[in-house]
Enzyme design. Structure first.
Site, short mmCIF file in Angstrom:
data_model
loop_
_atom_site.label_atom_id
_atom_site.label_comp_id
_atom_site.label_asym_id
_atom_site.label_seq_id
_atom_site.Cartn_x
_atom_site.Cartn_y
_atom_site.Cartn_z
CG HIS A 153 -2.02 -1.02 1.13
ND1 HIS A 153 -3.33 -0.72 0.81
CD2 HIS A 153 -2.00 -2.38 1.32
CE1 HIS A 153 -4.07 -1.82 0.81
NE2 HIS A 153 -3.29 -2.84 1.13
CG ASP A 160 0.91 10.02 0.45
OD1 ASP A 160 1.43 9.46 1.43
OD2 ASP A 160 0.07 10.92 0.56
#
Length: 502
Positions: A171, A383
């Site tokens: 993730h 991110d």
């Protein structure tokens, strides 16, 4: 087992239920939040399965088992807790996961603490997860492991004799070779990852970084770039792909149109009338780039005086790990910058340039902030994806919002055609983007936001699960079938969004 009996086994650091003290001295459970839980619950409820993870309490008592048993009955699938001690959490989670892997994988290797004790704890805890999986699963089960805390899990399972297919999704970002090389255990970790049969990343950039590391550091494999497959010396084939995670866009849109959210958003705007509301929503973390964002906002106010008394930045910071000195220092730096900027620009008439909120928001408040804001300022240093950007777009139901997005967010690849992309290290460039967003004509705002909303809809969290499991099927991994009504028909979905965006 028959195909109908085959189960999906989800493995993550935490179980999808949060335990808390109950009124009778026991524990009560409530469903966790987040896209992963939202996406996988329909599959597990429909077909049955197991979710393996830590229950969130280090003192594993009978009360924990009772609370999880109650939650299992409600959920329709089995919860398999991994018992961890406070020492485990200190070394495995706070140590190796968040003082080594987290900064390294976000290109901030100078913040890493390569303590060998952390590595040993990480290995031991991955072994504990493997033991629970071995005791709770059948050989026909499809095991899907999630995130950076469990990179070694496939190697542990293979060592125990497991031959069934194993899939993994990361993730967070995967770093480029020159940064990955800093990891003292780089070969062990990379070979452990290659024990999975399917490895998924958020973006093509992360996939390429991983493949480059494998090609450079592992000399007994061959790589097929056209099919994104790694051919192992034992005859196995590891498939690698990018699967950008999404959100439940339709649910955010529905809530954004609800009377409660509309009333809360109207109240926010009434408290700050005749202002362009700029919103930042971030967890307290050094990867989010909050200090640089505040500096860029100060540059914007200095270089573009027409913004003064016209804009207000609402910066929401959700508390996270503020018991750790580095995070406490970050919080103090943010508060110092807010004070400096407000001290420099606040006017006697009542205009305060930054409204600082340091607390967690419930879902209604969060959506109300999204609905009230005219501009979202999403500027992480790096991110994996960044779902705040997608949530803001889904909640901009009037298509009048502007998204300013870091080019280092994973979401930038999908949202680049509608967002204003910025380099968060470029203070003047970000300041210019803020000014441009505030001056943007209504027609351009609408055109850009409609592009963004379509992009967010196309890659919903449900389609993310569907795409990953379809890739598993294509890789002959005998993946777990989805419920028949898991996704709406293409016709129904297109009709819904064509009406929504009209």
């Amino acid at each position: 087992m028959t195909e109908r009996e085959r189960r999906l086994v989800v493995v993550s650091n935490r179980l999808p239920f949060v335990l808390s003290p109950g009124p009778d001295g026991g524990l009560v459970s409530r469903p966790g939040s987040g896209g992963l839980v939202t996406a996988l619950l329909p599959v597990l409820r429909d077909r049955g399965g197991v979710w393996v993870g830590w229950p969130g309490i280090t003192d594993h008592t009978e009360a924990v088992d009772a609370a999880l048993a109650s939650a299992t009955g409600k959920a329709g699938y089995h919860l398999a807790p991994v018992a961890l001690t406070a020492e485990d959490q200190a070394g495995f989670y706070h140590g190796f996961s968040n003082e080594v892997l987290w900064p390294l994988f976000h290109d901030l290797q100078s913040l890493c603490n390569f303590d060998p004790v952390y590595w040993r704890s990480y290995c031991e805890v991955n072994h504990k997860y493997a033991q629970v999986i071995l005791s709770e699963t059948y050989k026909d089960d499809f095991v899907w492991v999630h995130d950076y805390q469990l990179l070694l899990l496939a190697a542990e399972l293979r060592r125990a004799g497991v031959t069934s297919p194993l899939a993994f999704f990361l993730h967070i970002p995967f770093p480029p070779l020159d940064i990955y090389l800093k990891l003292p255990w780089r070969f062990t970790l990379l070979r452990a990852l290659l024990e999975y049969d399917l490895i998924g990343f958020q973006t093509l950039r992360d996939q390429r970084n991983f493949m480059h590391c494998v090609r450079t550091l592992i000399d007994d494999v061959s790589i097929s770039h056209r099919s994104s497959q790694i051919h192992m010396p034992d005859g196995r084939q590891v498939r690698v792909g990018s699967f950008p995670i999404g959100i439940d866009a339709a649910a955010f849109q529905r809530q954004a149109r609800s009377p409660a959210v509309i009333a809360a958003a109207d109240t926010l705007r009434a408290e700050l009338p005749n202002r362009e509301l700029i919103l930042g929503v971030d967890r307290l973390d050094y990867t989010k780039g909050i200090p640089l964002r505040l500096e860029a906002f100060r540059v914007a106010l200095r270089q573009f005086p027409d913004l003064q008394e016209r804009v207000t930045l609402i910066q929401v910071v959700v508390p996270s790990r503020d018991d750790i000195p580095q995070y406490r220092d970050l919080k103090l730096r943010i508060e110092q910058l807010v004070g400096e900027i407000n001290g420099e620009f606040t006017r006697p008439g009542g205009w305060v340039p930054i409204h600082y909120v340091y607390r967690a928001l419930d879902r209604l408040d969060l959506v109300a902030y999204y609905r009230a804001a005219h501009i979202a300022l999403v500027t992480p240093l790096k991110d994996g994806m960044n779902l705040v950007a997608k949530e803001f777009c889904a909640c901009s139901v009037d298509s009048d919002g502007v998204l300013i997005l870091s080019e280092f967010a994973g979401a930038a690849a999908q949202l680049q055609h509608g967002a204003l992309l910025v380099n968060p290290y470029d203070l003047e460039g970000t300041a210019e983007a803020i000014h441009r967003a505030c001056a943007m004509p209504a027609a351009e705002r609408r055109r850009r936001m409609q592009l963004l909303r379509r992009a967010v809809n196309r890659q919903s969290v449900f389609r993310w699960v569907n795409g990953f499991l379809e890739a598993a099927i294509a890789s002959d991994l005998d993946a777990f079938p989805l419920p028949d009504d898991y996704l709406p028909s293409a016709e129904a979905e297109h009709a819904y969004w064509d009406t929504e965006l009209a």
